[in-house]
Design an enzyme around this catalytic site. Structure first.
Site, short mmCIF file in Angstrom:
data_model
loop_
_atom_site.label_atom_id
_atom_site.label_comp_id
_atom_site.label_asym_id
_atom_site.label_seq_id
_atom_site.Cartn_x
_atom_site.Cartn_y
_atom_site.Cartn_z
N VAL A 63 -17.17 -0.28 1.89
CA VAL A 63 -16.99 -1.35 0.71
C VAL A 63 -16.38 -2.53 1.17
O VAL A 63 -16.40 -3.45 0.39
CB VAL A 63 -15.88 -0.48 -0.26
CG1 VAL A 63 -16.60 0.78 -0.96
CG2 VAL A 63 -14.41 -0.43 0.34
N SER A 141 -1.24 1.92 -5.67
CA SER A 141 -0.03 3.02 -5.13
C SER A 141 1.29 2.34 -5.59
O SER A 141 1.51 1.03 -5.76
CB SER A 141 -0.14 3.13 -3.59
OG SER A 141 0.80 3.69 -3.06
N TYR A 154 -1.06 -1.96 4.36
CA TYR A 154 -1.19 -1.21 3.14
C TYR A 154 -0.69 -1.70 1.88
O TYR A 154 -1.17 -1.67 0.63
CB TYR A 154 -0.81 0.41 3.35
CG TYR A 154 -1.13 1.47 2.14
CD1 TYR A 154 -2.56 1.93 2.28
CD2 TYR A 154 -0.35 1.86 1.45
CE1 TYR A 154 -2.71 2.84 1.25
CE2 TYR A 154 -0.38 2.65 0.31
CZ TYR A 154 -1.97 3.09 0.11
OH TYR A 154 -2.28 4.07 -0.74
N ALA A 156 0.67 -4.59 1.15
CA ALA A 156 0.08 -5.87 0.84
C ALA A 156 -1.19 -5.71 -0.01
O ALA A 156 -1.56 -6.20 -0.94
CB ALA A 156 -0.01 -6.81 2.17
N ALA A 157 -1.98 -4.63 0.45
CA ALA A 157 -3.45 -4.29 0.00
C ALA A 157 -3.13 -3.88 -1.50
O ALA A 157 -3.94 -4.29 -2.58
CB ALA A 157 -4.26 -3.64 0.97
N LYS A 158 -2.34 -2.85 -1.47
CA LYS A 158 -2.15 -2.25 -2.86
C LYS A 158 -1.32 -3.37 -3.98
O LYS A 158 -1.87 -2.95 -4.99
CB LYS A 158 -1.48 -0.76 -2.82
CG LYS A 158 -2.15 0.10 -2.01
CD LYS A 158 -3.64 0.38 -2.63
CE LYS A 158 -4.51 1.55 -1.90
NZ LYS A 158 -5.65 1.82 -2.50
#
Length: 166
Positions: A63, A141, A154, A156-158
């Site tokens: 993706v 999350s 993780y 930061a991304a969520k």
């Protein structure tokens, strides 16, 4: 059969939560495209959906690559003629704090967990606009709202997924 005649794409649909969602969509009557990086789990999920009497196809997809995402959406359109629902579920977690993560690890998490959400929406929305409707479900999350140890990229991304969704 609340989703009869609907078409859903579920990224990260080969295992875990993605597999569970793909199976539930199929049980509710949706035709399902599942994607993921590994073909074997995708094949297993398609087999489970078919065993339920459902219809599914799989597309091996990274993706974080717009070319692969476009191919996933185009295969869905070719097979089912539309996209009603997109579930952005694909994700990766690499346990590191902000100092110990390498640039490559940071980029991998952000590219899959955040950029992938944007790319899948970008490729799917034009088809939903043609229908005059559509649903996008972005899986985030609690880590996107509060920090966790060894989870800098993780979190930061969520957090980005939560705000992109807003």
């Amino acid at each position: 059969m609340r989703l009869k005649e609907k078409v859903a794409i579920v990224t990260g649909g080969g295992t875990g939560i993605g597999r569970g969602m793909a199976l539930m969509f199929a049980k509710e009557g949706a035709k399902v495209t599942i994607s993921g990086r590994r073909q074997e789990p995708l094949n297993e999920t398609v087999g489970q959906i078919q065993a339920l009497g459902g219809t599914a196809v799989s597309v091996q997809t990274d993706v974080s690559s717009f070319a692969e995402v476009k191919q996933m959406v185009e295969k869905t359109i070719s097979k089912f003629q539309k996209v009603d629902i997109l579930v952005n579920n694909a994700g990766v977690y690499l346990p590191h704090d902000a100092l110990s993560a390498s640039e490559e690890e940071w980029d991998k998490v952000l590219s899959i967990d955040l950029k992938g959400v944007w790319l899948c929406a970008k490729a799917s929305i034009p088809y939903m606009q043609k229908l005059g409707k559509g649903k996008i479900i972005n899986i985030a999350s609690i880590a996107g709202l509060i920090g966790f140890e060894q989870s800098a990229a993780y979190c930061a991304a969520k957090g980005g997924v939560i705000n992109l969704t807003r």
